[in-house]
Design a protein around this motif. Structure first.
Motif, PDB file in Angstrom:
ATOM      1  N   LYS A   6     -79.499  29.001  60.759  1.00  0.00           N
ATOM      2  CA  LYS A   6     -80.906  28.743  61.055  1.00  0.00           C
ATOM      3  C   LYS A   6     -81.320  27.311  60.733  1.00  0.00           C
ATOM      4  CE  LYS A   6     -82.119  32.786  62.610  1.00  0.00           C
ATOM      5  NZ  LYS A   6     -82.530  32.940  64.024  1.00  0.00           N
TER       6      LYS A   6
ATOM      7  N   ALA B 112     -86.763  32.060  62.440  1.00  0.00           N
ATOM      8  CA  ALA B 112     -86.348  32.818  61.259  1.00  0.00           C
ATOM      9  C   ALA B 112     -87.573  33.440  60.577  1.00  0.00           C
ATOM     10  CB  ALA B 112     -85.607  31.896  60.296  1.00  0.00           C
TER      11      ALA B 112
ATOM     12  N   TRP C 272     -82.542  38.780  60.998  1.00  0.00           N
ATOM     13  CA  TRP C 272     -81.584  37.662  60.928  1.00  0.00           C
ATOM     14  C   TRP C 272     -80.968  37.612  59.562  1.00  0.00           C
ATOM     15  CZ3 TRP C 272     -82.954  33.756  57.401  1.00  0.00           C
ATOM     16  CH2 TRP C 272     -84.276  33.822  56.930  1.00  0.00           C
TER      17      TRP C 272
END
Lengths: 181, 213
Positions: A65, B153, B213
């Motif tokens: 991420k 996220a 995630w």
């Protein structure tokens, strides 16, 4: 310069392709996470068994991420939040069965130190990668070989090896999410 | 595998320069706008706009309905953006923005028409159609918003999905409002809200599964 700016600087360099800066950042994050996770688990009266798994899962999440971190904001709170997300996620997945209540505060003192060399669940997870991905992951990490080396051996291009590695890491993260200890 | 080995592995996954994700929100908005335009064209082609849409009185009341539904779009998009990060706060009061605008519409209607016959205005004549069409029109925009969030996220995937649901419901209701002939704020409060609730719940459920995630 405080450590927040330092980490932010390292991540900025890493996103520009600086591998050494990235390694340094991940090393420092691993150490900071290890301490933070141990403290949080101890406060909840849980053992140390999960620490290295949570550290590894957090590093993997940071990695996958990292493009979403807005570099006009400080890096440390973002990294902390990613770790926290992974910790919470794991505790929920682990459920109440792994809860180890302590009836004596002394117990926190005699808990073993977390072991950075502990393998943890990752072996079980690696075993669930498909053979080609497992082979690639092992060659590049445990055997410490270069992407060029692996490419030469398999006859694939270096670019293809890189793409395969990225896929394997995404798969690893997905397997972690599905894993119920 | 030791943590050090994992770090080696992660450092090796080096694509060169990672472009900053700051343009991602604009690209996402463009995707959602395209999805909205698509459902607008398809729905108005199949169901047709209401008669006299461009004429004075109808234009005004459709404008009032759109103020409510577009408030949901704006609130949902801002919330989805705020909730797309692992850290930070969101403006919780925004969830109530569409209801606040609708209350204003309701007060204006009460001032104009009084309270007589309010039951009939609330029940309307095509509630079930409204309840089916709004969620149906919202599906494509919802999918677009979830795809955009998937690259982010979100601290809470379910909550981020719900915000996407609110925005999608607003888009669906805006498109539907160009066709619908129920012009009472009470009808909106009852049926549009229920339809939006379905889409928000759908967004939350999908978010929980797809945005993890």
């Amino acid at each position: 310069m405080d450590s927040k700016d330092r980490w932010g600087g390292l991540m900025r360099a890493a996103r520009l392709g600086d591998e050494a800066a990235y390694r340094l950042l991940l090393d420092e994050l691993a150490r900071a996470f290890r301490t933070a996770v141990r403290t949080r688990l101890a406060r909840m009266g849980r053992g140390n068994a999960d620490i290295e798994d949570i550290v590894q899962e957090s590093l993997l999440a940071i990695h996958l991420k990292r493009a979403t971190w807005d570099d006009t904001r400080p890096f440390a709170p973002w990294a902390q939040a990613v770790m926290s997300h992974k910790l919470t996620d794991r505790l929920r997945r682990g459920g109440a069965t792994r809860f180890e209540p302590i009836d004596d505060s002394l117990d926190t003192l005699i808990l073993p130190e977390p072991d950075p060399d502990a393998a943890g669940d990752v072996e079980r997870i690696l075993a669930r990668l498909d053979p080609a991905q497992r082979r690639l992951v092992t060659a590049l990490s445990l055997e410490g070989r270069s992407a060029a080396d692996v490419a030469a051996e398999t006859g694939a291009s270096e670019g293809a090896v890189r793409v395969a590695l990225h896929r394997a890491l995404k798969r690893l993260a997905a397997l972690y999410r599905e894993d119920r200890p | 595998m030791k943590t050090d080995d994992l770090i080696t592995l992660l450092a090796r996954d080096n694509p060169g320069v990672i472009v900053d994700d700051r343009t991602a929100p604009m690209r996402s908005l463009a995707t959602v706008a395209a999805a909205s335009l698509a459902v607008l064209v398809v729905f108005l082609t199949l169901a047709g706009p209401r008669a006299g849409l461009a004429t004075g009185a109808i234009f005004a009341v459709v404008g009032l309905k759109l103020a409510v539904t577009l408030a949901a779009v704006a609130a949902g998009i801002v919330l989805a953006r705020q909730l797309s990060r692992p850290v930070g706060s969101s403006a919780t009061l925004l969830w109530l923005l569409p209801a606040a605008v609708l209350s204003g519409f309701g007060l204006w209607e009460t001032a104009m028409l009084g309270t007589s016959g309010w039951q009939a205005r609330m029940t309307g004549t095509n509630a079930l159609y409204c309840l089916t069409m709004i969620p149906l029109i919202s599906l494509l925009p919802l999918a677009g918003l979830l795809v955009a969030l998937k690259a982010r996220a979100p601290a809470s995937p379910a909550l981020a999905g719900a915000a996407a649901g609110l925005a999608a419901a607003g888009i669906g209701a805006s498109v539907y409002a160009l066709h619908c002939t129920e012009d009472s704020a009470l009808f909106l409060a009852m049926w549009y809200s229920l339809a939006a609730g379905i889409v928000v719940a759908l967004g939350a459920l999908a978010g929980r599964r797809l945005l993890a995630w």
